[in-house]
Design an enzyme around this catalytic site. Structure first.
Site, PDB file in Angstrom:
ATOM      1  CB  CYS A  61     -27.832 -53.465  30.877  1.00 46.62           C
ATOM      2  SG  CYS A  61     -26.264 -53.748  30.988  1.00 46.62           S
TER       3      CYS A  61
ATOM      4  CG  HIS B  19     -25.521 -52.832  36.697  1.00 45.71           C
ATOM      5  ND1 HIS B  19     -26.623 -53.450  36.360  1.00 45.71           N
ATOM      6  CD2 HIS B  19     -24.953 -52.278  35.553  1.00 45.71           C
ATOM      7  CE1 HIS B  19     -26.928 -53.294  35.136  1.00 45.71           C
ATOM      8  NE2 HIS B  19     -25.778 -52.611  34.417  1.00 45.71           N
TER       9      HIS B  19
ATOM     10  CE  LYS C  25     -21.487 -43.722  41.765  1.00 44.05           C
ATOM     11  NZ  LYS C  25     -20.967 -44.836  42.454  1.00 44.05           N
TER      12      LYS C  25
ATOM     13  CB  CYS D 273     -18.451 -45.819  37.059  1.00 45.03           C
ATOM     14  SG  CYS D 273     -17.359 -44.963  35.947  1.00 45.03           S
TER      15      CYS D 273
END
Lengths: 401, 492
Positions: free
Chosen positions: A88, A344, A340, A213
């Protein structure tokens, strides 16, 4: 002794595609969307770009191998294009390549692009993939929430926090990010949520519910960098420069060694310490104006507050619940909605964070603009899983800060 | 003297309640309603004949110097691989020396007794100490009687010469192609003939004659038989055969029908292991295996019989049971029902056989490394030590972790990644004597999982490569069941 990157490189322009479920776009379309904004902002011609880096996390579904997909999407003039992958932190990694190229004098202007096309798999969440032949035999093929959820179990045990209290604190993290994302036209998730919704959401990986998540999104973000001198020569007055750019990578100690208790991110602490030194920051809680951290999961953001040294160890639960990191708090965290809610798209995320800090520093963040002029903006990525990860910390600020 | 040195067993934790099966299938086969009593051992989704054999083998080898072992035999009618030696996988999982011989025995309900008989003869001939394991994960057709009576379980019998727990007095075999049921190589289920034929023409005629001949060979008078082990699942058959031979009724060993079920070829060995838990010295034990003939083995317990069971034993494993009332789960775990598993289950599980071979000790035996310089323990081994203060290179020696206990450091219950029995529990465990692994947990409930929980390693299926028919094995952490089982036994 290395002198570091501080103030050697300036951001000339940035762009960011709208994140979300982009059923309408392929990866190249997303890259063009981010690039068009960035190059217009930079005010240069594509022929002036000397080299480019492409950050992608899941090349299997996103773009395929090599730097060619970027070169083709933007029809770059046969310059060097390098694809980087570092979980990431891939987006920040592409930025690092471009910044280093400029700082070294190898080229005057370089481009960093991050892209991810995650919504073409047919199912929610990140694509299932191999971590290599040996890992497939002896490792756990868990999900990202399952991997990060484990931090919560160890954090509770270490700091003697009840499951209920920690769950409420991480709910606050998500409620805050949803409130911020609602104000961001480019964000994937734009609906505010309540603490109650968060607490009662379906369980994904104990103790992380659905709202703990982050969004899995399509998106791209782009930065064009150069030296401060060239930027000024091109007519830029308010310069945002790179103050620190650090990366720390696990060597297996957390996973295989002895001593790590599972409640924090070892690499983030190292990367943060190095970044503060590089940027000349001695008291991050006082000096950092804005943070965009890797809130892949609410628990990650909470623990990261301690790893970055803005909360005392064991103190993040209180700080979070006290609203220290809310948009109107002492140090806003994820003022753009964060992973959030902005979303992402793995490879784009590091650059998306920089994009927000860049806008905020220049006063261009619209409805969500921080009223108090920011000085230093920090971005943080965390790739992999708590036991084994890549952590990046980048700090940008106004040139004279 | 040649005979039995030790015995071990394994009974999977889940116990399918027969009432649940009867309730589900009684509409279709009303005869099942009368069988809906008691429970049967049911393998978890990640267990098969190989994994259960490993656990039975570990149980039988408890406290034993594995360096003494000469051979491992695996008898089963549910062998996992038709061509890749199943006993060879068990040998690797037990971390035995490469000089240990291995052999699969299959093809008949007599497979285990025949294997044991041959192992005893081999030991007599000086072959050394042999671990004879019988393991079955049975696959009966849904709504069949066999589904009710059958079960999944394993046993191990360690044989050799010297001061044994039970002397082998003699044995006898007859071979008759009496086909009470059969299963072709490519068939999923058994094809069963009428029960009355099996009982009256099979057991009643073949077994008594064989037992009598066996007793003559062993030099034992039938009146002196103290334990008669046959394990036929059909009601009354064991008693009838015993009566026909002249064995006293109280010698007939109860075949665990109510609490475990019939583990096929493994059943006589499981019953033998159970008998040796409590049998006093000087007792005559007759073991009968039936299937296309009959095997008879006659033993006499010695003063050492008290040491035959050193691990959990049959009773210990039985005490560890967890009732399972979900028949759908049983069907799914046994590939008898195709549930929508979602796209995450589509992940390719291909194993690189070259890499598996290189890493076989780590993957199959959970062997890590211990630095000869610093004592650092780690998994897996690596060229450069993980020790942050001493990057010693090439100093790691084999360090087996499978039999060491560990405590949970971190954990989660994952509902997102595909797991046949969601949620998937996993996390980091730290071994009490050093080293840590992030691994899957097996046989767990929510209450078992907390930071600091004591865990024990078990050999399990990691995943199945359905595309190529390969089974991936690795170790999982399960709640340390030993203290609990002992407490349950003591309370009985």
């Amino acid at each position: 002794m290395a002198s570091g990157i501080r103030d050697k490189v300036a951001i000339l322009g940035m762009g960011c595609a709208r994140f979300g479920e982009r059923w309408d776009a392929d990866a190249d379309g997303l890259m063009v969307e981010a690039f068009n904004e960035a190059i217009a902002d930079a005010g240069i011609d594509v022929s002036e770009i000397g080299a480019a880096w492409l950050g992608v996390g899941f090349d299997g579904v996103s773009v395929g191998p090599s730097g060619i997909p970027l070169s083709m999407a933007l029809r770059l003039p046969n310059i060097a294009v390098t694809k980087v992958e570092n979980y990431c932190a891939s987006g920040t990694e592409s930025f690092r390549g471009a910044v280093y190229a400029v700082a070294s004098g190898a080229c005057d202007i370089a481009l960093a692009m991050g892209v991810e096309k995650l919504k073409d798999t047919g199912y929610g969440g990140l694509p299932v993939r191999s971590r290599g032949i040996v890992s497939d035999m002896i490792g756990v093929s868990g999900s990202a929430p399952g991997n990060f959820a484990q931090i919560a179990s160890a954090y509770r045990a270490k700091h003697n926090v009840t499951p209920e209290l920690l769950k409420r604190a991480i709910a606050h993290v998500s409620v805050k990010s949803h409130a911020n994302g609602a104000k961001n036209p480019k964000a994937h998730l734009r609906k505010p949520i309540t603490e109650e919704q968060c607490l009662n959401a379906p369980m994904i990986a104990e103790p992380l519910g659905l709202f703990d998540c982050c969004g899995v999104s399509d998106g791209a973000a782009c930065a064009i960098v150069t030296t401060p001198e060239i930027a000024r020569a091109l007519g830029k007055t308010d310069l945002v420069t790179v103050k620190a750019l650090q990366l720390s990578v696990s060597n297996g100690w957390e996973m295989q060694g002895a001593g790590w208790d599972g409640s924090y991110f070892h690499t983030t602490r190292i990367a943060a310490a190095r970044a503060y030194q590089e940027a000349g920051i001695t008291d991050p809680r006082k000096q950092i104006s804005l943070m965009e951290v890797h809130d892949c999961f609410s628990i990650t953001e909470l623990v990261t507050m301690e790893d970055l040294g803005v909360s005392a160890e064991g103190g993040a639960v209180k700080d979070v619940l006290d609203g220290v990191f809310d948009a109107d708090g002492a140090i806003p965290c994820q003022i753009d909605g964060g992973l959030k809610c902005f979303g992402h798209p793995i490879g784009a995320s590091g650059l998306r964070m920089l994009y927000e800090n860049y806008l905020q520093l220049l006063g261009r963040a619209g409805d969500r603009q921080r009223k108090q002029q920011p000085i230093f903006g920090l971005t943080h990525n965390l790739g992999g899983m708590p036991t084994q990860n890549v952590s990046s910390v980048a700090i940008v600020g106004l040139a004279d800060a | 003297m040649v005979g039995i040195i030790a015995v071990g067993a394994y009974v999977p934790r889940l116990r399918l309640q027969r009432q649940a099966v009867a309730a589900a299938n009684g509409w279709f086969n009303s005869a099942l309603k009368g069988l809906g009593k008691g429970e049967r051992a049911m393998a978890n989704w990640d267990e098969d004949a190989i994994t259960m054999a490993v656990e039975a083998g570990r149980d039988g080898l408890e406290g034993y110097d594995r360096g003494r072992l000469a051979k491992v035999i695996l008898a089963s009618t549910s062998q996992v691989f038709a061509d890749r030696q199943n006993a060879g996988v068990v040998k690797e999982a037990l971390n035995l020396d490469d000089s240990v011989g291995t052999m699969d025995v299959a093809g008949s309900q007599r497979a285990a007794t025949s294997a044991l008989l041959d192992a005893l003869y081999a030991a007599k001939g000086g072959a050394g100490e042999i671990l004879c394991i019988a393991s079955e994960r049975r696959h009966p057709a849904p709504a069949s009687e066999q589904e009710m009576t059958g079960c999944d379980a394993a046993a191990a019998v360690l044989v050799g010469a010297g001061e044994v727990a039970a002397d082998f007095l003699g044995g006898h075999s007859v071979s008759i192609d009496f086909v009470d049921h059969f299963r072709a190589d490519d068939s999923e289920f058994d094809y069963n003939w009428e029960a009355r034929f099996v009982r009256d023409e099979g057991y009643a005629r073949i077994a008594p004659a064989a037992v009598k001949a066996g007793l003559v060979k062993a030099g034992v008078t039938v009146a002196n038989v103290d334990y008669f082990i046959m394990g036929a699942p059909m009601k009354g058959v064991n008693d009838a055969v015993a009566k026909a031979v002249g064995v006293k009724p109280e010698a007939v060993v109860e075949p665990l029908a109510a609490v475990m079920g019939d583990a096929g070829a493994a059943q006589p060995l499981i019953m033998l292991a159970k008998v040796l838990e409590n049998a006093p010295a000087g007792q005559i034990v007759v073991v009968v295996g039936f299937g296309q003939g009959c095997d008879v083995l006659v033993f006499k317990t010695t003063a050492k019989v008290g040491g035959a069971v050193r691990g959990m034993g049959v009773s210990g494993w039985l005490a560890r049971g967890k009732p399972e009332t979900n028949y759908i789960k049983y069907l799914f775990f046994n590939n008898l029902l195709a549930l929508d598993r979602g796209m995450r289950a589509e992940a390719d599980q291909k194993t690189s056989l070259t890499s598996l071979y290189r890493n076989r000790k780590a993957v199959l035996a959970l062997v890590g490394g211990k630095c000869s310089k610093t004592g650092t323990v780690q998994f897996p081994k690596s060229e450069i030590s993980v020790n942050q203060n001493d990057r010693a290179q090439g100093t790691q020696e084999d360090y087996p972790l499978a039999d060491r206990t560990a405590k949970i450091l971190t954990y989660t219950a994952d509902n997102l990644s595909y797991n046949p029995d969601p949620p998937g529990y996993y996390g980091a465990v730290e071994f009490d004597e050093g080293g840590r692994i992030t691994m899957d947990f097996g046989d767990v409930e929510a209450d078992d999982v907390f930071v600091g929980a004591q865990m024990r390693m078990m050999f399990r299926i990691k995943a199945v490569d359905e595309m190529r028919g390969f089974v991936k094995y690795f170790w999982k952490a399960v709640p340390d069941y030993r203290a609990k089982a002992q407490a349950a036994l003591a309370a009985e």
